[in-house]
Structures are given as C-alpha cells and as structure tokens.
Design an enzyme around this catalytic site. Sequence first.
Site, PDB file in Angstrom:
ATOM      1  N   HIS A 127       0.221 -31.784  71.465  1.00  0.00           N
ATOM      2  CA  HIS A 127      -1.137 -32.043  70.963  1.00  0.00           C
ATOM      3  C   HIS A 127      -1.978 -32.818  71.977  1.00  0.00           C
ATOM      4  CE1 HIS A 127      -3.694 -31.303  67.655  1.00  0.00           C
ATOM      5  NE2 HIS A 127      -3.590 -32.438  67.000  1.00  0.00           N
ATOM      6  N   ASP A 185      -5.425 -28.615  73.110  1.00  0.00           N
ATOM      7  CA  ASP A 185      -4.281 -27.724  72.954  1.00  0.00           C
ATOM      8  C   ASP A 185      -4.656 -26.525  72.083  1.00  0.00           C
ATOM      9  OD1 ASP A 185      -4.389 -29.992  70.993  1.00  0.00           O
ATOM     10  OD2 ASP A 185      -2.892 -28.777  69.964  1.00  0.00           O
ATOM     11  N   ASN A 237      -8.786 -29.855  64.793  1.00  0.00           N
ATOM     12  CA  ASN A 237      -9.452 -30.983  64.119  1.00  0.00           C
ATOM     13  C   ASN A 237     -10.361 -31.790  65.032  1.00  0.00           C
ATOM     14  OD1 ASN A 237      -8.306 -30.448  61.625  1.00  0.00           O
ATOM     15  ND2 ASN A 237      -6.498 -31.682  62.040  1.00  0.00           N
TER      16      ASN A 237
END
Length: 194
Positions: A22, A95, A115
């Site tokens: 991430h 990512d 997000n």
Amino acid sequence: MSDIRLIVGLGNPGPEYQNTRHNAGAMFVESLASKFNCPLKFESKFFGYTGRFTLHGQDIRLLIPTTFMNKSGQAVGALANFYKIDYTQLLVAFDELDFEPGIAKFKVGGSSTQNGIRDIVAKLANQREFLRLRIGIGHPGHKGKVTGHVLGKASQAEQEKIDAAIDEAIRCTEILIEKDLVTATQRLHSFKAE
C-alpha cells in the site's frame, strides 16, 4: 514541458506499514527524493514529509502525507493551497491492484476505488483531472483478501519488480517534466519488469 509542481506519494504512516504494498506511492517519492538529493523533512502544517528541488528548471515539491491513506487529501490540500498549486500541476503516485507488479502507468483523471485518491478529489473541490501514477501491486484473486494483500509486504521477487517499475517511473517523470506527458506515457506504458 509539463507544469508539474507537486509530486505526492501515498502510503500509511508508521513502521508497521513501511515497505508494504500500500506504500508503493510513498516508495516512489522516497526514491525520487534520493535520486535528486532532496531531503524530506516533516512539516506539521502540511501533515507530511516535504522536500523541494529543481528539475529541468522546474521548481518541484515532494510530499508524503503522514495521515492515514484515507485522509491523504488533508495533506495535499494544505500544501497545494499554501503554495497556490493548481490540481493540473499535481502528480499523485499510489498502489494499483489492477496491475501486476512490474507495471506502472500514468493516467489523467477518472474515477478511483483507491481511498487516498478519493479523499484528495474531495479536498480539491471534486477536481479529478490531476495526473496519477499507478504502480502495480497485483490482486490477490479474491476481494476478501485485498486488505491483507495491500497491507502486507510483497515477496522478494514481487518487490524487485515493483522497484524496477518505480525506477522506470522516475525516468519517465523526468521525461514528463523535460518534454511532455505523451512521450513519458509512451515509454512508461511499454515497460514491464521481468
């Protein structure tokens, strides 16, 4: 020449998230900072680590937010507003589950399930048309496994491919700054780490 003024690398803060999939965007900005001898220092008013360097005569700021991924817009909004950087002068690296490790691609605008990108769009008054650098981390094959996958560390073989894609993305970012997005995109999109 492109008019990129701010390059942001997304990730989660803290040692437990360091070198996880991430944090591929943060890895990209760390590598960029290292290549151009640009020290990153924490600035609380920007909620992250920042740096500044000149590339092909262009003044460029780097930012790695120290908020969690889903609050990335707080840092991006604070720095962009302070320095009067327009969303069209922004490059955000993150990512990408939909690409295998070893692949990275530029993209302007569009929607995103990521997000951090969603929060940045919200903090930029819903402006979506900023440049993104998507760094492949692969998909675990089942949506129930996604959280563990993105918050886990890649195998050595996968990490080598991610690192190779980041190296190529840095070269293509130089081309982007010096020349244009079309030239940079053609080169980056033809690359795949073996």
